[in-house]
Design an enzyme around this catalytic site. Structure first.
Site, PDB file in Angstrom:
ATOM      1  N   THR A  32      20.039 -31.238  43.911  1.00 50.09           N
ATOM      2  CA  THR A  32      20.694 -30.385  43.145  1.00 50.09           C
ATOM      3  C   THR A  32      19.749 -29.152  42.437  1.00 50.09           C
ATOM      4  OG1 THR A  32      20.690 -31.757  41.285  1.00 50.09           O
ATOM      5  CG2 THR A  32      22.660 -31.914  42.891  1.00 50.09           C
ATOM      6  N   ASP A  33      20.462 -28.228  41.847  1.00 50.34           N
ATOM      7  CA  ASP A  33      19.672 -27.295  40.947  1.00 50.34           C
ATOM      8  C   ASP A  33      19.889 -27.771  39.523  1.00 50.34           C
ATOM      9  OD1 ASP A  33      22.040 -26.524  40.303  1.00 50.34           O
ATOM     10  OD2 ASP A  33      22.089 -24.755  41.202  1.00 50.34           O
ATOM     11  N   ALA A  34      19.237 -27.229  38.529  1.00 52.76           N
ATOM     12  CA  ALA A  34      19.383 -27.584  37.217  1.00 52.76           C
ATOM     13  C   ALA A  34      20.656 -27.827  36.738  1.00 52.76           C
ATOM     14  CB  ALA A  34      18.535 -26.636  36.469  1.00 52.76           C
TER      15      ALA A  34
END
Length: 155
Positions: A32-34
């Site tokens: 995932t991203d942030a």
């Protein structure tokens, strides 16, 4: 070779359609991203694992293709449609289906879902090449049997 083909068809008959085609996984932090949303490129790695497992369940391996037959698989074309995001800790599934297989190439469909909701769809062409000179080379006979078994699963 005939025994290899028979083993493939036997495996296909002993496993359910779902066992052959479905690859379940959980979204990890690294995917995932942030914001906790799966990064777009991560779908490609997950799809690769799902294809590999589908082929393995029918008796083939990419390592066998490489070491025993001197061939490699490459993605020639790919179309991907992101419909909805996957999130951190989601349980998801990839269903791999054969569209067609001819000579040195095949087309596959890979559908990502979460709780029976389609979130991403991939359509891709794989090409089998000689590793020595990167020219197209027909799939080995036992891989043709794998594709035949996968076709039977799809019908």
């Amino acid at each position: 070779m005939a025994q290899e083909g028979d083993e493939v068809l036997t495996k296909a008959r002993l496993m359910s359609k779902d066992e052959i085609q479905n690859y379940q996984f959980r979204i990890c932090y690294e995917d995932t991203d942030a914001g906790g949303v799966v990064y777009h490129a991560k779908y490609l790695g997950i799809a690769e694992r799902a294809r590999t497992e589908c082929i393995r369940r029918l008796g083939g391996t990419v390592a066998e293709l490489y070491y025993e037959y001197g061939q490699i698989l490459v993605v020639r074309q790919m179309e991907i449609q992101y419909k909805k995001p996957l999130f951190l800790d989601d349980m998801a599934n990839v269903r791999t289906s054969l569209i067609t297989a001819l000579g040195a190439s095949c087309w596959l469909s890979q559908v990502f879902s979460r709780e029976d909701e389609i979130v991403t769809e991939i359509k891709l062409q794989l090409v089998c090449l000689k590793k020595s000179d990167y020219t197209p080379s027909p799939f080995p006979r036992n891989w043709q049997k794998i594709f035949d078994a996968l076709s039977e699963v799809n019908s």
